[in-house]
Design a protein around this motif. Structure first.
Motif, PDB file in Angstrom:
ATOM      1  N   UNK A  46      33.592  32.715  42.034  1.00 10.61           N
ATOM      2  CA  UNK A  46      34.177  32.460  40.722  1.00 10.61           C
ATOM      3  C   UNK A  46      35.674  32.414  40.963  1.00 10.61           C
ATOM      4  N   UNK A  47      36.245  31.223  40.994  1.00 13.57           N
ATOM      5  CA  UNK A  47      37.631  31.021  41.423  1.00 13.57           C
ATOM      6  C   UNK A  47      38.620  31.853  40.610  1.00 13.57           C
ATOM      7  N   UNK A  48      39.720  32.200  41.257  1.00 16.07           N
ATOM      8  CA  UNK A  48      40.800  32.933  40.597  1.00 16.07           C
ATOM      9  C   UNK A  48      41.284  32.138  39.384  1.00 16.07           C
ATOM     10  N   UNK A  63      25.721  42.332  44.350  1.00 15.14           N
ATOM     11  CA  UNK A  63      27.012  42.983  44.595  1.00 15.14           C
ATOM     12  C   UNK A  63      28.086  41.906  44.693  1.00 15.14           C
ATOM     13  N   UNK A  64      29.292  42.286  44.289  1.00 18.16           N
ATOM     14  CA  UNK A  64      30.393  41.338  44.175  1.00 18.16           C
ATOM     15  C   UNK A  64      31.681  41.940  44.702  1.00 18.16           C
ATOM     16  N   UNK A  65      32.509  41.103  45.287  1.00 20.38           N
ATOM     17  CA  UNK A  65      33.884  41.442  45.598  1.00 20.38           C
ATOM     18  C   UNK A  65      34.694  40.916  44.415  1.00 20.38           C
ATOM     19  N   UNK A  66      35.380  41.818  43.727  1.00 17.16           N
ATOM     20  CA  UNK A  66      36.096  41.478  42.503  1.00 17.16           C
ATOM     21  C   UNK A  66      37.591  41.668  42.738  1.00 17.16           C
ATOM     22  N   UNK A  67      38.379  40.665  42.396  1.00 22.00           N
ATOM     23  CA  UNK A  67      39.836  40.751  42.519  1.00 22.00           C
ATOM     24  C   UNK A  67      40.449  40.607  41.131  1.00 22.00           C
ATOM     25  N   UNK A  68      41.278  41.591  40.759  1.00 26.27           N
ATOM     26  CA  UNK A  68      41.991  41.568  39.484  1.00 26.27           C
ATOM     27  C   UNK A  68      43.449  41.868  39.770  1.00 26.27           C
ATOM     28  N   UNK A  84      42.260  42.765  31.404  1.00 23.85           N
ATOM     29  CA  UNK A  84      43.140  42.574  30.249  1.00 23.85           C
ATOM     30  C   UNK A  84      43.576  41.106  30.146  1.00 23.85           C
ATOM     31  N   UNK A  85      44.076  40.690  28.996  1.00 24.86           N
ATOM     32  CA  UNK A  85      44.490  39.291  28.817  1.00 24.86           C
ATOM     33  C   UNK A  85      45.496  38.830  29.867  1.00 24.86           C
ATOM     34  N   UNK A  86      45.298  37.598  30.314  1.00 22.23           N
ATOM     35  CA  UNK A  86      46.239  36.861  31.172  1.00 22.23           C
ATOM     36  C   UNK A  86      46.374  37.356  32.609  1.00 22.23           C
ATOM     37  N   UNK A  87      45.573  38.324  33.046  1.00 19.47           N
ATOM     38  CA  UNK A  87      45.624  38.737  34.457  1.00 19.47           C
ATOM     39  C   UNK A  87      44.779  37.782  35.292  1.00 19.47           C
ATOM     40  N   UNK A  88      45.270  37.421  36.464  1.00 22.00           N
ATOM     41  CA  UNK A  88      44.526  36.556  37.380  1.00 22.00           C
ATOM     42  C   UNK A  88      43.382  37.370  37.982  1.00 22.00           C
ATOM     43  N   UNK A  89      42.175  36.779  37.972  1.00 22.43           N
ATOM     44  CA  UNK A  89      40.996  37.477  38.475  1.00 22.43           C
ATOM     45  C   UNK A  89      39.967  36.468  38.986  1.00 22.43           C
ATOM     46  N   UNK A  90      39.048  36.964  39.809  1.00 17.97           N
ATOM     47  CA  UNK A  90      37.976  36.144  40.349  1.00 17.97           C
ATOM     48  C   UNK A  90      36.974  37.014  41.067  1.00 17.97           C
TER      49      UNK A  90
END
Length: 112
Positions: A46-48, A63-68, A84-90
């Motif tokens: 799930x792209x950033x 299981x997932x590797x999650x980046x926030x 939270x709103x507007x934070x880059x995540x994937x």
């Protein structure tokens, strides 16, 4: 909203594929909130990205590797995260899995 709108069967929800190895379906929504099921093949990404919505996600399977916001952690079934709103995540699926995503307000672009 009518009384019949309060309960939703998964049978009627259409799956779409926003990215390779990723499919999603809208489970239910109101203007203030939306629930989406997202299925991932092993290794799918799930792209950033970012959006103005608050997002809470539950690992229903796999299981997932999650980046926030540049911070990365691994989560297994039963884990959850909030964006939270507007934070880059994937995310990246470490194995075949499913996320249940909740957005507030709803993601209008998912309805098109």
């Amino acid at each position: 909203m009518t009384e019949s709108d309060l309960f939703v069967s998964a049978k009627g929800a259409a799956w779409v594929s926003p990215e390779p190895g990723v499919t999603r379906r809208i489970m239910t929504y109101l203007p203030e909130m939306m629930m989406v099921e997202v299925a991932f093949e092993k290794g799918a990404v799930g792209a950033q990205h970012s959006h103005p919505h608050i997002q809470a996600s539950y690992v229903a399977e796999g299981s997932f590797e999650v980046t926030i916001d540049g911070r990365t952690e691994s989560l297994e079934e039963g884990g959850s995260f909030i964006v939270p709103p507007n934070l880059v995540h994937g995310v990246r699926a470490l194995e075949k899995g499913r996320l249940i995503d909740i957005f507030t307000p709803h993601r209008a672009e998912f309805l098109k």
